[in-house]
Design a protein around this motif. Structure first.
Motif, short mmCIF file in Angstrom:
data_model
loop_
_atom_site.label_atom_id
_atom_site.label_comp_id
_atom_site.label_asym_id
_atom_site.label_seq_id
_atom_site.Cartn_x
_atom_site.Cartn_y
_atom_site.Cartn_z
N GLN A 1 -2.58 0.63 18.56
CA GLN A 1 -3.91 0.52 18.01
C GLN A 1 -4.57 -0.25 19.06
N THR B 1 0.92 0.86 13.54
CA THR B 1 0.71 1.60 12.40
C THR B 1 1.81 2.80 12.46
N LYS B 2 2.33 3.17 11.24
CA LYS B 2 3.30 4.28 10.95
C LYS B 2 2.90 4.92 9.48
N ASP B 3 2.67 6.11 9.45
CA ASP B 3 2.38 6.79 8.08
C ASP B 3 1.69 5.95 7.36
N ASN B 4 2.07 5.27 5.96
CA ASN B 4 1.25 4.56 5.14
C ASN B 4 1.48 2.91 5.35
N SER C 1 0.93 -0.21 7.85
CA SER C 1 0.05 -0.75 9.10
C SER C 1 0.38 -2.43 9.05
N LEU D 1 -1.55 8.34 4.61
CA LEU D 1 -1.79 7.73 5.90
C LEU D 1 -2.49 6.36 5.41
N GLU E 1 -3.71 3.81 8.23
CA GLU E 1 -3.62 3.35 9.72
C GLU E 1 -4.65 2.45 9.97
N GLU F 1 -7.15 0.85 12.76
CA GLU F 1 -7.34 1.25 13.94
C GLU F 1 -7.68 -0.01 14.70
N THR G 1 -9.94 1.61 8.76
CA THR G 1 -8.73 2.40 8.71
C THR G 1 -8.99 3.76 8.75
#
Length: 314
Positions: A221, A237-240, A242, A276, A278, A280, A293
């Motif tokens: 990110q 991040t990955k899926d749910n 961070s 999700l 994520e 950012e 996010t």
């Protein structure tokens, strides 16, 4: 003897407390957060992207997902959560066509005026765009090309390092690699030649004292560099899930691979947003670590800006 015994017990208790407190301080881990404000989808723009934390306000860009042709910018009061969809002063609408993917941004004051520098990730045209803003209105103020060894460079991260009377110095990030670049203070166009500085350790980095087995598969990110403390914050991040890794004692002069801190880490594993969660972008303001996010669950998207609970940068 009895009084001395009580004293010995008291001293032992205090020493034990100090040891335990010291251990906790040496392995600080933050895994909860508070919402400040939602950043809802607009008719055009659904993807939360670049983020920056100012002294009073937080700024979050949302773009046209999968197209990168138009974006909007939210301004959020970091204390009250009051939110405004900023206006493009060029045409008095809420959208702009300049920022591409708008993956990350940083704030720079020039001659007493506020500016955002946004990395577009465009393969052609401008890879960096400058916006001047006043209150809740912004204007296009500059476009720049980024080059590495003569070829187009499209980094996904940017952070201000320093500002002098003549020059702005930035760190840029592409993947795990950090680059240096600078720009004449008042230039509205031009080319920035990047030089490689250092890599960020990811594999084997400790989160709450232990490595994360699949951390190398997490998405890159943006990032934030706290120049006053020489500390870099790097969200993945990955899926749910961070994670924010921390790197101390780094500067534009750093080379090689910077090790992730073993005694400070951040992670959110969201059950509320299991589809999700994520992060950012991140930023420090008054010592607090703020972030935005992309969040989603079965009920739909609920993008927002937040702050990590309890953390104050030392």
């Amino acid at each position: 003897m009895r009084s001395g015994g009580r004293l010995a017990v008291a001293v032992a208790t205090v020493l034990g407390f100090l040891v335990l407190s010291g251990s906790a301080a040496q392995a600080a881990y933050y895994n909860t957060y508070s919402d400040i404000a939602s950043i809802p989808n607009t008719s055009c723009c659904t993807g939360a992207q670049g983020f920056a934390a100012g002294s009073t306000y937080l700024y979050s860009i949302k773009n046209h997902t999968n197209y990168d042709d138009v974006s909007v910018i939210y301004r959020i009061h970091k204390t009250t959560g009051a939110r405004v969809l900023m206006t493009n002063g060029t045409n008095n609408t809420s959208t702009n066509p300049w920022l591409g993917h708008a993956n990350d941004m940083t704030i720079v004051d020039i001659d007493g005026q506020h500016h955002m520098f946004v990395v577009t990730m465009n393969a052609t045209g401008a890879q960096l765009v400058r916006l001047r803003y006043d209150g809740t209105t912004y204007y296009h103020a500059g476009s720049y090309q980024l080059r590495l060894d003569g070829a187009v460079a499209a980094p996904s991260g940017i952070s201000r390092v320093s500002v002098t009377s003549t020059t702005i110095t930035f760190m840029f990030k592409s993947g795990r690699t950090v680059y240096n670049g600078s720009l004449p203070l008042r230039a509205s166009s031009g080319t920035i030649d990047l030089t490689r500085a250092f890599d960020l350790q990811v594999e084997g980095a400790l989160v709450n004292g232990a490595p994360v087995p699949d951390l190398t598969t997490f998405l890159n990110q943006g990032f934030f560099y706290d120049a006053t403390k020489k500390v870099l914050y790097y969200p993945l991040t990955k899926d749910n899930r961070s994670i924010v890794l921390v790197y101390r004692n780094v500067s534009p002069a750093t080379t090689g691979t910077a090790p992730a801190a073993t005694d400070l880490s951040f992670r959110i594993t969201s059950s509320a947003y299991s589809t999700l969660f994520e992060i950012e972008g991140v930023g420090i303001s008054d010592g607090k670590l703020y972030f935005n996010t992309n969040r989603a669950n079965a009920s739909g998207a609920n993008d927002a800006v937040h702050v990590f609970d309890g953390y104050v940068a030392a």
